[in-house]
Design a protein around this motif. Sequence first.
Motif, PDB file in Angstrom:
ATOM      1  N   GLN A 272      -9.469  -6.787  -5.568  1.00  0.00           N
ATOM      2  CA  GLN A 272      -8.699  -5.544  -5.688  1.00  0.00           C
ATOM      3  C   GLN A 272      -8.672  -5.059  -7.132  1.00  0.00           C
ATOM      4  O   GLN A 272      -8.846  -3.875  -7.397  1.00  0.00           O
TER       5      GLN A 272
ATOM      6  N   ASN B 157      -8.620 -12.079  -2.825  1.00  0.00           N
ATOM      7  CA  ASN B 157      -8.367 -10.643  -2.633  1.00  0.00           C
ATOM      8  C   ASN B 157      -7.711  -9.998  -3.842  1.00  0.00           C
ATOM      9  O   ASN B 157      -7.826  -8.788  -4.033  1.00  0.00           O
TER      10      ASN B 157
ATOM     11  N   TYR C  86      -7.606  -3.922   1.281  1.00  0.00           N
ATOM     12  CA  TYR C  86      -6.912  -4.307   0.054  1.00  0.00           C
ATOM     13  C   TYR C  86      -6.015  -3.193  -0.497  1.00  0.00           C
ATOM     14  O   TYR C  86      -5.562  -3.286  -1.629  1.00  0.00           O
TER      15      TYR C  86
END
Length: 443
Positions: free
Chosen positions: A14, A10, A401
């Motif tokens: 992001q 993640n 996110y």
Amino acid sequence: MNKIYVLDTNVLLQDPYSIFSFEDNEVVIPAVVLEEVDSKKRYMDEIGRNARQVSKLIDSLRENGKLHEKIPLENGGSLRIELNHRSFQQLQEIFVEKTNDNRILAVAKNLSLEEEAKENGSHVILVSKDALVRVKADAIGLYAEDFLSDRVVEVDHIYSGFNENYVDNAILTKFYEQGEILVSDLSFSSSCYPHQFFIMKDAFGGSSSAIGMVDSSGTRIRKMSHKEEHVWGIKPRNVQQNMGIELLLRDDIQLVSMIGKAGTGKTLLALAAGLWQTEDLGRYKKLLVARPIVPVGKDIGYLPGEKQEKLRPWMQPIYDNLEYLFNTKKPGELDAILAGMGSIEVEALTYIRGRSIPEQFIIIDEAQNLTKHEVKTILTRVGERSKIILMGDPEQIDHPYLDEYNNGLTYVVEKFKDQSIAGHIKLIKGERSNLAKLAAELL
């Protein structure tokens, strides 16, 4: 002592350039992370775009060496793709399932054990935006932290657009008589931004007070120029709503950002100001109202009907406010009014890329669910003689996110606060109803 940062998927999704955010330390990307990134690269949204960017970036680094060895980075650090350390021996009794998250934890834990066995081993840190991954890491004795480099502002320091200060009565008198004062007259002038509001109160406890607004040059504080009792039937109920109306009606301010909790009046004020300037004053040819179908770029799905029928459930909050403004009573009455006017367009942000939008009053609702890239895409669509309003509640994020401090709305607020063509206000008081106000505070 240098550190080893193990990145979760993640983090890369992001911010694809996050690998350059760890100074001269070593960055480790587990092989399972590459598998997860690969599974996302076909998505036609922001996550898919970032996944493809990560793939291209890592591929370009192959020119500097072998990926399973340390590849030097421009910032003095190094990058390594970790192919080993996939053994689950250390965690199999704690986490039975071999999920991707648990595989990443295993890589970080095994690296940590290796470094602890060395005389001068490096400190291993797992970086993840997933709170539960960080909790799991802590449970197995592994240090973990959130990725904070993408935050545009520190906690509790989001720009509010106004200050409340106590001043000498002589300054208040001068402000009333001349309609303006110099920013340099105030002891707190160093924190001024263009179009920032000041609530000035008598420092000696008197009842005198005044509201001023910094001009575009940032040198003078002047009285607000709009004193309409109501705009399209809407009357401001508190001082922040008055400030919001001032920003919405000023034709020299092309970008307005408004943040506030549910029920503070963001959408209603923006729609009222847009209708008045489009229909009554003729400043703009069209009122365009849009909101993201989270995430932006996602198809609107298999809802029945034509495009407008598909959009109706997503856009219903906008129509609710329009029904209030037009005081409609019967079913279908609002649709007939909008069809007759022809100057109001309610749209999704899904297909905004590639458009050019001149001479329009543009309202973007729920902007807190936009990423930095998406909000850039929207603002670069704005044409000549258009005005755009971005509004939302940074505390209500639906994007997986994003958080209060790295979303597109907060990004715009912080980046444009010192620009002469922009203005911002944070609405404080809920006005929808006593119940809605109490729910926003207690829940």
